[in-house]
Write an enzyme that holds these catalytic residues in place. Structure first.
Site, PDB file in Angstrom:
ATOM      1  N   ASP A  90      -2.492   0.529   0.788  1.00 57.05           N
ATOM      2  CA  ASP A  90      -3.834   0.010   1.095  1.00 57.05           C
ATOM      3  C   ASP A  90      -4.807   1.154   1.381  1.00 57.05           C
ATOM      4  O   ASP A  90      -6.009   0.939   1.494  1.00 57.05           O
ATOM      5  CB  ASP A  90      -3.808  -1.002   2.249  1.00 57.05           C
ATOM      6  CG  ASP A  90      -3.336  -0.417   3.566  1.00 57.05           C
ATOM      7  OD1 ASP A  90      -2.754   0.686   3.568  1.00 57.05           O
ATOM      8  OD2 ASP A  90      -3.531  -1.074   4.615  1.00 57.05           O
TER       9      ASP A  90
ATOM     10  N   SER B  24       3.817  -0.154   6.693  1.00 58.46           N
ATOM     11  CA  SER B  24       2.972   0.919   6.167  1.00 58.46           C
ATOM     12  C   SER B  24       3.601   2.285   6.406  1.00 58.46           C
ATOM     13  O   SER B  24       4.629   2.596   5.839  1.00 58.46           O
ATOM     14  CB  SER B  24       1.569   0.814   6.764  1.00 58.46           C
ATOM     15  OG  SER B  24       0.706   1.733   6.145  1.00 58.46           O
TER      16      SER B  24
ATOM     17  N   ASP C 290      -0.173   5.697   0.881  1.00 55.88           N
ATOM     18  CA  ASP C 290       0.786   5.406   1.946  1.00 55.88           C
ATOM     19  C   ASP C 290       1.740   4.323   1.441  1.00 55.88           C
ATOM     20  O   ASP C 290       1.670   3.918   0.278  1.00 55.88           O
ATOM     21  CB  ASP C 290       0.069   5.006   3.249  1.00 55.88           C
ATOM     22  CG  ASP C 290      -0.769   3.741   3.116  1.00 55.88           C
ATOM     23  OD1 ASP C 290      -0.849   3.185   2.001  1.00 55.88           O
ATOM     24  OD2 ASP C 290      -1.347   3.300   4.120  1.00 55.88           O
TER      25      ASP C 290
END
Length: 456
Positions: free
Chosen positions: A249, A98, A245
């Site tokens: 998500d 992420s 990001d």
């Protein structure tokens, strides 16, 4: 037996080389296969330079455990969620770190129905097996197969099921993919808009996936990561800005003036939209900031339900309550029809439709709510003794508090303001959120007082 420090509370994350490498990825695949004994699972990976190699090592471990692997290629985490429930397979793993630094990578694991595998729901078991590294010999006759598949069209079909394209009036949207995995999905959505004749113009910023992240690690939760989106909205006179990001998500929204809109107020906006179509439904929210959400949901005839912060807790509570929607102030939005999982693509499509249906700008839609319940936003303080600091705050305010809640950290409610204070699972940090009833100065005054108490 060497412990694997890449196993965290909810997922796998570690520094490349020592904490996470291809050998460890193979062991994780093997352990997942031995523990869950799935027949078929889906794999995907984000744009990081090491994601492909780690994913293939993971696949080999799974195949060695007798598991068939379907590889959906470069993807966001939610595409793994989608693939798992859409295909009805036994689980899925996304290789992603992420918004972590460049020299990190990680994995998010799910079982059937895209249910999360976290600490107490199997992740510790997978860790134990991976650390022991004592697997039965590979039976070549039972070795799993590997196949590459493409589910992008089916995924976009699903996304478009949340909106009615006929409701869309001319819109200009800035979308910043941050050189992450969102770019190809944004392209597919743009192509679908065109095919359906929707009058939507997308201005794409940093849309090309690039694991070198030439424009910085995409994490729009940080103010320093918002300038490119804000500037593009202003330059192009766009109706709205959207930023993601790395594994998309989370989705972050900017109004028509380029102003960043806190995720807290988007939760209320989406809750109201779902309740218009589903009267009386349950809406899940987190305890950090809640007054606006509770007010909106109650006024719309819904039932607000508070859950502990974190995707595993929210998803579990959504299933238990059969809630139609859940939202966290951290820009995670969960949907019943998305197997109770979080999506970064569904929220902006819904908000774009709302802008058209209401005939109002995003700024106009949230302005009254922001004034009614002004919030501090999450403030992190690094402290040597976080537990003592939280106790100090609790003792200071205990006499005047009207209510105290310990769903997540401590929440204290007063006549015209409230706060939530919680410690991080992973670092010596306490996270503070403060909100008031229509009084910005009171909120700011109490925030200052709390920060002073914490630092004593």
């Amino acid at each position: 037996m060497k412990s694997l420090t890449c196993f965290k509370a909810y997922d796998i994350r570690g520094k490349l080389g020592e904490e996470l490498n291809e050998d460890i990825a193979w062991r994780i695949g093997r352990a997942y296969g031995e523990f869950l004994k799935p027949k078929t699972i889906v794999l995907g990976g984000d744009v990081r330079l090491t994601s492909e190699a780690l994913k293939l090592a993971l696949a080999k471990g799974l195949q060695d455990a007798g598991v068939d692997v379907l590889d959906i290629g470069m993807s966001g985490t939610e595409e793994i969620y989608f693939a798992t429930f859409h295909l009805g397979v036994d689980g899925g793993i996304e290789v992603t770190a992420s918004h972590n630094p460049m020299d990190y990578n990680g994995m998010k694991l799910v079982r059937e129905g895209a249910r999360p595998i976290s600490g107490d729901t199997g992740l510790r078991d997978v860790q134990r097996l991976a650390e022991a590294n004592d697997f039965p010999p590979v039976d070549e006759t039972k070795r799993g197969r590997y196949q590459q598949i493409n589910l992008r069209d089916a995924y976009v079909d699903h996304l478009f099921g949340y909106i009615n394209v006929k409701n869309l009036t001319p819109l200009k949207l800035v979308i910043n993919s941050g050189n992450g995995a969102a770019g190809p999905v944004v392209d597919a959505i743009e192509a679908r808009f065109k095919a359906l004749g929707a009058p939507v113009e997308l201005i794409k910023v940093h849309n090309t996936p690039d694991g070198n992240f030439p424009n910085g690690i995409p994490n729009p939760l940080l103010p320093e990561c918002r300038d490119d989106t804000r500037n593009a909205v202003i330059k192009h006179g766009a109706d709205m800005g959207i930023a993601f990001d790395g594994d998309f998500d989370r989705c972050f929204l900017f109004d028509e003036k380029g102003q960043f809109i806190e995720g807290y107020y988007i939760v209320g906006l989406l809750a109201e939209a779902f309740l218009e179509k589903n009267p009386g439904a349950k809406i899940i929210h987190d305890p950090r900031l809640s007054w606006n959400t509770v007010d909106v949901v109650t006024a719309a005839g819904g039932t607000p339900v508070m859950s502990k912060t974190g995707h595993a807790f929210i998803k579990e509570r959504m299933r238990k309550e059969d809630a139609i929607y859940g939202g966290e102030m951290s820009a995670h939005h969960y949907f019943r029809d998305f197997a109770y999982c979080d999506s970064g693509m569904i929220p902006w499509l819904l908000v774009a439709e709302l802008v058209c249906l209401k005939g109002k700008t995003l700024g106009e839609m949230v302005r009254d709510r922001m004034a009614a319940f002004p919030a501090s936003g999450e403030i992190n303080s690094k402290l040597a003794q976080p537990v003592e600091a939280i106790n100090r705050v609790e003792q200071h305010f205990s006499r005047e508090a009207l209510a105290v809640d310990r769903t997540d950290g401590i929440s204290m409610t007063f006549a015209d303001w409230r706060f939530n204070l919680r410690s991080s699972n992973t670092e010596p940090v306490v996270r503070l959120n403060v909100e008031s009833r229509g009084d910005v100065k009171l909120m700011e005054k109490k925030t200052k007082a709390l920060l002073k108490l914490l630092s004593e």
